[in-house]
Write a protein that holds these residues in place. Structure first.
Motif, PDB file in Angstrom:
ATOM      1  N   ARG A  53       0.737  -1.369   0.066  1.00  0.00           N
ATOM      2  CA  ARG A  53      -0.043  -0.100  -0.038  1.00  0.00           C
ATOM      3  C   ARG A  53       0.629   1.192   0.113  1.00  0.00           C
ATOM      4  O   ARG A  53       0.250   2.213   0.088  1.00  0.00           O
ATOM      5  N   MET A  56      -0.495   4.085  -1.884  1.00  0.00           N
ATOM      6  CA  MET A  56      -1.920   4.388  -1.903  1.00  0.00           C
ATOM      7  C   MET A  56      -2.026   5.745  -1.669  1.00  0.00           C
ATOM      8  O   MET A  56      -1.382   6.212  -0.580  1.00  0.00           O
ATOM      9  N   SER A  94      -0.053  -0.753  -7.462  1.00  0.00           N
ATOM     10  CA  SER A  94      -1.215  -0.492  -7.304  1.00  0.00           C
ATOM     11  C   SER A  94      -1.758   1.075  -6.937  1.00  0.00           C
ATOM     12  O   SER A  94      -2.720   1.645  -7.662  1.00  0.00           O
ATOM     13  N   SER A  98      -3.757   2.946  -9.642  1.00  0.00           N
ATOM     14  CA  SER A  98      -4.876   3.763  -9.388  1.00  0.00           C
ATOM     15  C   SER A  98      -5.200   5.239  -9.847  1.00  0.00           C
ATOM     16  O   SER A  98      -6.140   5.717  -9.681  1.00  0.00           O
ATOM     17  N   ARG A 107     -11.310   2.491  -7.256  1.00  0.00           N
ATOM     18  CA  ARG A 107     -11.869   1.960  -6.182  1.00  0.00           C
ATOM     19  C   ARG A 107     -12.787   0.660  -6.492  1.00  0.00           C
ATOM     20  O   ARG A 107     -12.531  -0.446  -5.617  1.00  0.00           O
ATOM     21  N   TYR A 110      -9.634  -1.755  -6.842  1.00  0.00           N
ATOM     22  CA  TYR A 110      -8.537  -1.587  -5.524  1.00  0.00           C
ATOM     23  C   TYR A 110      -9.645  -1.402  -4.539  1.00  0.00           C
ATOM     24  O   TYR A 110      -9.468  -0.271  -3.744  1.00  0.00           O
ATOM     25  N   ALA A 115      -4.129  -4.427  -2.053  1.00  0.00           N
ATOM     26  CA  ALA A 115      -4.387  -5.000  -3.501  1.00  0.00           C
ATOM     27  C   ALA A 115      -3.019  -5.011  -4.138  1.00  0.00           C
ATOM     28  O   ALA A 115      -2.475  -4.093  -4.082  1.00  0.00           O
ATOM     29  N   THR A 117      -0.778  -5.550  -7.567  1.00  0.00           N
ATOM     30  CA  THR A 117      -0.807  -5.413  -9.113  1.00  0.00           C
ATOM     31  C   THR A 117       0.312  -6.259  -9.515  1.00  0.00           C
ATOM     32  O   THR A 117       1.433  -6.090  -9.104  1.00  0.00           O
ATOM     33  N   ASP A 150      -3.801  -9.320  -7.257  1.00  0.00           N
ATOM     34  CA  ASP A 150      -5.284  -9.077  -7.251  1.00  0.00           C
ATOM     35  C   ASP A 150      -5.710  -8.318  -8.540  1.00  0.00           C
ATOM     36  O   ASP A 150      -6.888  -8.503  -8.950  1.00  0.00           O
ATOM     37  N   VAL A 151      -4.862  -7.759  -9.262  1.00  0.00           N
ATOM     38  CA  VAL A 151      -5.069  -6.932 -10.567  1.00  0.00           C
ATOM     39  C   VAL A 151      -3.856  -7.189 -11.285  1.00  0.00           C
ATOM     40  O   VAL A 151      -2.907  -7.059 -10.769  1.00  0.00           O
TER      41      VAL A 151
END
Length: 389
Positions: A53, A56, A94, A98, A107, A110, A115, A117, A150-151
């Motif tokens: 994160r 983020m 991520s 994003s 959102r 993620y 999450a 990537t 996750d992505v």
């Protein structure tokens, strides 16, 4: 403080967490290398630190860690295991990715700050224009961390009515497409000699619908904070990887040589002038590269924070830094391996693994000799062919 979905972490806390899991990463490094992917205990440990994160945004409750501290965090992880650090670097994209799409779409992709990537930005796929978005097909390489992502993202060329769609300057349009990981197929293709645990497998997708809002190109930005202003900031945490590997290699080599007796002389290696000189020289090489790295990244970051546009010279310095740090750290560890001798080539020797890892890191596009050419061109006011630099 370990991360959970509700934790509020800053860069200092994530760095402390990264230091705390070092012993676990070292313990599992051989298993990770053999598995050719991060094992579940390692993925769980990385998630617990909050490293995924790092980028983020604060508006989401994320730490929005500045790029200099990101390098410190990844350097700390790389000292323990390069593959884990590499996946942490890629997975933490991520937060950057994003910011290239609007907040609602971001959102949706993620929902969790942690999450992960994975993906390759090279345009190896085709985005065929359709109502509401695109149909995506292609096969990509180097999907580091794809087995626990996750992505997943993939670069692609845009096609409309059977022909490449062109930008205003006449060049073919390229976009990144992002979809949940379960929509992609990961292929078991990653069998390298180094950085084996990164799980950088090929991955593929066929005729999948991608909403237009899940695609972006370099230059897109929906955030104004410093971490997201520069189009290529997601690459600027690269330097922590080779630095961390090389720093630990210096410690490992010194420890080995401290207890080694040279044959056939039958004298302690630590008392031999050429051994002492090699250890000192390697340490200086790594230290010099590291100092230049933090100085260059820090200067670049300050320019961005001030709201200024980086000059060609500042971009040139940053671009050349990629290959400089990777090559200097690799050369330093090669010197250490040659000095340690046959111990380093034995299965299970961490120094040998670090050498193999740096050999692979040095093959990354950012560490190739062509980067010197692109950096040199910037000193003369010429943009490189890669728009993220």
């Amino acid at each position: 403080m370990k991360a959970d979905s509700q934790s509020v972490l800053d860069g200092a806390a994530i760095l402390a967490n990264a230091e705390e899991i070092g012993p676990l990463l070292r313990e599992h490094a051989a298993d990770v290398e053999a598995a050719r992917r991060l094992t579940e205990p390692v993925v769980d440990a990385l998630r617990s630190t909050g490293v995924f994160r790092m980028a983020m945004p604060a508006t989401w409750g994320g730490p929005e860690v500045d790029i200099c501290r990101q390098n410190e965090i990844l350097e700390t992880l790389a000292r323990a295991d390069a593959s884990a650090a590499w996946c942490a670097m890629i997975g933490s994209d991520s937060g950057f990715y994003s910011g290239y799409i609007d907040d609602a779409a971001a959102r949706s992709l993620y929902p969790n700050l942690d999450a992960v990537t994975a993906g390759w930005i090279a345009p190896a796929g085709i985005l065929e224009v359709c109502d509401g978005g695109y149909r995506l097909s292609g096969r990509w390489s180097f999907g580091s961390g794809s087995t626990h992502a996750d992505v997943i993202a993939g670069g692609a060329r845009v096609v409309e009515n059977g022909a490449p769609r062109l930008l205003a300057d006449g060049t073919p349009e390229e976009r990144m497409a992002m979809l949940p990981a379960e929509q992609w197929e990961v292929l078991d293709t990653w069998r390298p000699l180094g950085l084996a645990g990164s799980g950088s497998h090929d991955y593929t997708i066929t005729d999948a619908f991608v909403p237009a809002e899940n695609t972006w190109s370099f230059g897109d930005s929906y955030r104004s904070e410093p971490l997201y202003r520069w189009r290529g900031m997601f690459m600027v945490n690269f330097f922590g990887l080779p630095q961390g590997v090389a720093l630990d290699a210096c410690d490992v080599a010194t420890s080995i040589l401290g207890g080694k007796v040279l044959m056939p002389e039958m004298v302690p290696a630590k008392d031999v002038p050429r051994v002492r000189a090699a250890v000192a020289r390697a340490s200086a090489m790594v230290g010099a590269a590291r100092s230049y790295s933090y100085d260059t990244v820090g200067t670049f970051w300050n320019v961005i924070v001030a709201g200024d546009e980086p000059s060609f010279e500042q971009r040139a310095q940053l671009t050349g830094l990629f290959v400089h740090v990777a090559s200097e750290c690799r050369a330093a560890v090669r010197l250490l391996v040659d000095t340690v001798g046959t111990v380093a080539i034995q299965d299970g020797c961490s120094l040998g693994r670090k050498m193999r890892d740096l050999d692979v890191i040095a093959q990354h596009v950012l560490a190739k000799s062509q980067i010197w050419e692109w950096a040199g061109g910037m000193y003369f006011g010429q943009d490189p062919p890669f728009r993220a630099l």
